[in-house]
Design a protein around this motif. Structure first.
Motif: not given
Length: 121
Positions: A97-108
């Motif tokens: 989604a938009y606005g997620v923490d792109l440094m976190q694996e769980g955001s993908y």
């Protein structure tokens, strides 16, 4: 969404390499992670959908550059001054989604199959 990473190979320390990630649909932020033998997967770099905002792990900052071309549905990782510790399987991923923490694996949500980078010293 399908992601296909490519561009890995065998290089010498100090050399450069460019990885590519072709997405069937270019949407949301995207990132690169890597996993070395016997280690967990770690964040490398990420960029927003527009590519205007980028994030880097401290270990690659100043040496790696992430970019994307949404007209080609492709993300890139330019890797310069490669070190032996950069050797790993590199995975590309697309955020959920938009606005997620792109440094976190769980955001993908979607992941490519990985491409192997080997660095000889």
């Amino acid at each position: 969404v399908q992601l296909q990473a490519s561009g890995g190979g065998l290089v010498q320390a100090g050399d450069s390499l460019r990885l590519s990630c072709l997405a069937s649909i270019s949407k949301y932020g995207m990132g690169w992670f890597r996993q070395a033998p016997g280690k967990g997967r770690e964040f490398v770099a990420a960029c927003s959908w527009s590519g205007a905002t980028t994030y880097y792990a401290d270990s690659v900052k100043g040496r790696f550059t992430i970019s994307r071309d949404n007209n080609k549905n492709t993300m890139y990782l330019q890797m310069d001054s490669l070190k032996s510790e950069d050797a790993a399987v590199y995975f590309c991923a697309q955020a959920k989604a938009y606005g997620v923490d792109l440094m976190q694996e769980g955001s993908y949500e979607y992941w490519g199959q990985g491409t192997l980078v080997t660095v000889s010293s």
